[in-house]
Design a protein around this motif. Structure first.
Motif, PDB file in Angstrom:
ATOM      1  N   ALA A  63      35.654  36.596  43.209  1.00  0.00           N
ATOM      2  CA  ALA A  63      36.192  35.240  43.396  1.00  0.00           C
ATOM      3  C   ALA A  63      35.204  34.354  44.148  1.00  0.00           C
ATOM      4  CB  ALA A  63      37.520  35.301  44.145  1.00  0.00           C
ATOM      5  N   ASP A  70      38.969  27.900  38.646  1.00  0.00           N
ATOM      6  CA  ASP A  70      38.821  29.046  37.734  1.00  0.00           C
ATOM      7  C   ASP A  70      39.211  30.351  38.423  1.00  0.00           C
ATOM      8  OD1 ASP A  70      37.777  27.486  35.553  1.00  0.00           O
ATOM      9  OD2 ASP A  70      35.910  27.321  36.686  1.00  0.00           O
ATOM     10  N   GLY A  71      39.975  30.252  39.508  1.00  0.00           N
ATOM     11  CA  GLY A  71      40.434  31.452  40.202  1.00  0.00           C
ATOM     12  C   GLY A  71      39.558  31.851  41.371  1.00  0.00           C
ATOM     13  N   PRO A 124      38.346  34.077  33.233  1.00  0.00           N
ATOM     14  CA  PRO A 124      39.300  35.058  33.783  1.00  0.00           C
ATOM     15  C   PRO A 124      38.779  36.492  33.665  1.00  0.00           C
ATOM     16  CG  PRO A 124      40.444  33.431  32.442  1.00  0.00           C
ATOM     17  CD  PRO A 124      38.970  33.201  32.231  1.00  0.00           C
ATOM     18  N   LEU A 127      36.054  37.026  36.244  1.00  0.00           N
ATOM     19  CA  LEU A 127      36.677  37.147  37.565  1.00  0.00           C
ATOM     20  C   LEU A 127      37.286  38.532  37.780  1.00  0.00           C
ATOM     21  CD1 LEU A 127      37.715  35.632  40.157  1.00  0.00           C
ATOM     22  CD2 LEU A 127      39.766  35.085  38.837  1.00  0.00           C
ATOM     23  N   SER A 128      37.918  39.074  36.741  1.00  0.00           N
ATOM     24  CA  SER A 128      38.567  40.385  36.873  1.00  0.00           C
ATOM     25  C   SER A 128      37.556  41.528  36.794  1.00  0.00           C
ATOM     26  CB  SER A 128      39.612  40.569  35.770  1.00  0.00           C
ATOM     27  OG  SER A 128      38.968  40.669  34.509  1.00  0.00           O
TER      28      SER A 128
END
Ligand SMILES: Cc1cc2nc3c(=O)[nH]c(=O)nc-3n(C[C@H](O)[C@H](O)[C@H](O)COP(=O)(O)OP(=O)(O)OC[C@H]3O[C@@H](n4cnc5c(N)ncnc54)[C@H](O)[C@@H]3O)c2cc1C
Length: 262
Positions: A63, A70-71, A124, A127-128
Motif C-alpha cells: 500500500a 487506488d488503495g 488492485p 496491491l494484493s
C-alpha cells in the motif's frame, strides 16, 4: 556489521522530516514482515520473489507504493516512507526489497497516468501482490541514452503492433504486467515515444531469463508483433518520455535508500 532494526534508531528519529505515520508505515510495518520474507528465500528465486510479493501484499506493505485512491496508504505516495521501507527490507533481504520496489516501479505509471479502466484492471492485483509488475524501458541501444530506443509500436486499426527487444528488465521472466515504452513516430521526431500497459502473457511476447549474481529475476522481453489495444496506451501518443522520466525521477532517491539497507 549487524544492526538491530527492531526499533528506529535515534538517528532515524532525529530526521525531523519523518513524522510518526511515515515511520510506522515505512519502517515498523515492513520490519514486521522481514523475518517471514527472509524465510521465503529459496534456490528458485523466481518462485521466492512471487511469494514475497504476495506476502508484502497480504501484510499491507505494498500500500506504500499506491495512492489512497487506488488503495494506497497515503493520499499520495509518501516517498519518505518508500525510502524507509526500501532501507528496512533491503537490510533483511535484497530479494524482498526488490519484490517491494518493482511493484512500485512497475505500477507507478499506471497509477499516475492510467485512466480509470487501466487502474481498475491492474492496481488492485498489484496491491494484493497477485500481479507482479515490471518496467520495460532499456534496450541494447538505449540505456542512459534513451534516444536510441528502437522498439516500435505501429498503429493498426484499434491496436498497436509492437516489435523490438528489451534487456535488463527486472521481473521479465515472471511479470504479469509491464509498463513498456515504444516509438510511435520515426526517429528524430519530437515526442516519438509512447507508454503502454502490456500483460506478461501477451501473444508474441517472449521472455528469457538473464543469469546474474544474487538471483535477481531479470531478463529480456522480445516483442514480435505483440498486439496492444490503443486503450492500453498510457496517456497520449508521444507522452512516453514524460511517463518514463516522471517515474524514474520519483524512484531515483529510493534506490539510494535501498543501498543504505544492503
Ligand atoms: C540490476 C539491474 C536491474 C535493472 N532493471 C531494469 C528494469 O527493471 N527496467 C529497465 O528498463 N531497465 C533496467 N535496468 C537497466 C538500467 O536502467 C540500465 O543499465 C541503465 O539505464 C544504463 O544503461 P546501460 O546499461 O545500457 O549503460 P550505458 O548507457 O551504456 O552506460 C555505460 C556507462 O557509460 C556511462 N555513460 C553513458 N553515457 C554517458 C555520457 N554521455 N557521458 C559520460 N558517461 C556516460 C554510464 O554512466 C555508465 O557508467 C537494470 C539494470 C540493472 C543493472
Amino acid at each position: 556489521m549487524t544492526r538491530d532494526l527492531a526499533e528506529p534508531s535515534d538517528a532515524l528519529l532525529e530526521r525531523a522530516f519523518l513524522d510518526e505515520a511515515v515511520i510506522e508505515a515505512g519502517w515498523r510495518a515492513p520490519g514486521a514482515v522481514a523475518a517471514d520474507g527472509v524465510a521465503l528465500e529459496a534456490d528458485d528465486t523466481h518462485a521466492s520473489l512471487r511469494a514475497m510479493v504476495r506476502l508484502l501484499g497480504e501484510r499491507g506493505v505494498l500500500a506504500l507504493v499506491l495512492n489512497a485512491a487506488d488503495g494506497g496508504r497515503f493520499d499520495a505516495v509518501q516517498w519518505r516512507a518508500v525510502c524507509l521501507a526500501r532501507e528496512r527490507l533491503g537490510h533483511a533481504s535484497p530479494l524482498l526489497e526488490l519484490a517491494f520496489a518493482m511493484q512500485g516501479l512497475g505500477s507507478y505509471a499506471i497509477s499516475q497516468f492510467g485512466d480509470a479502466d487501466q487502474r481498475a484492471r491492474w492496481l488492485p492485483r498489484v496491491l494484493s501482490g497477485e500481479a507482479v509488475a515490471g518496467f520495460a524501458l532499456t534496450e541494447p541501444g538505449a540505456g542512459s541514452d534513451l534516444a536510441g530506443l528502437a522498439t516500435t509500436a505501429e498503429r493498426d486499426g484499434d491496436d498497436y503492433v509492437l516489435r523490438g527487444r528489451k534487456v535488463l528488465i527486472s521481473n521479465a521472466p515472471i511479470g504479469d504486467v509491464f509498463t513498456l515504452f515504444a516509438a510511435t513516430a520515426p526517429a528524430g521526431e519530437r515526442r516519438r515515444v509512447s507508454a503502454f500497459v502490456v500483460p506478461g502473457d501477451a501473444a508474441g511476447l517472449e521472455r528469457t531469463s538473464t543469469p546474474v549474481l544474487g538471483g535477481h529475476p531479470i531478463g529480456e522481453l522480445r516483442l514480435d508483433g505483440v498486439r496492444v489495444p490503443a486503450t492500453d496506451r498510457l496517456g497520449e501518443e508521444g507522452d512516453g518520455m514524460r511517463v518514463a522520466l516522471g517515474t524514474l525521477h520519483r524512484f531515483r532517491p529510493t534506490v539510494g535508500a535501498a543501498a543504505l539497507g544492503f
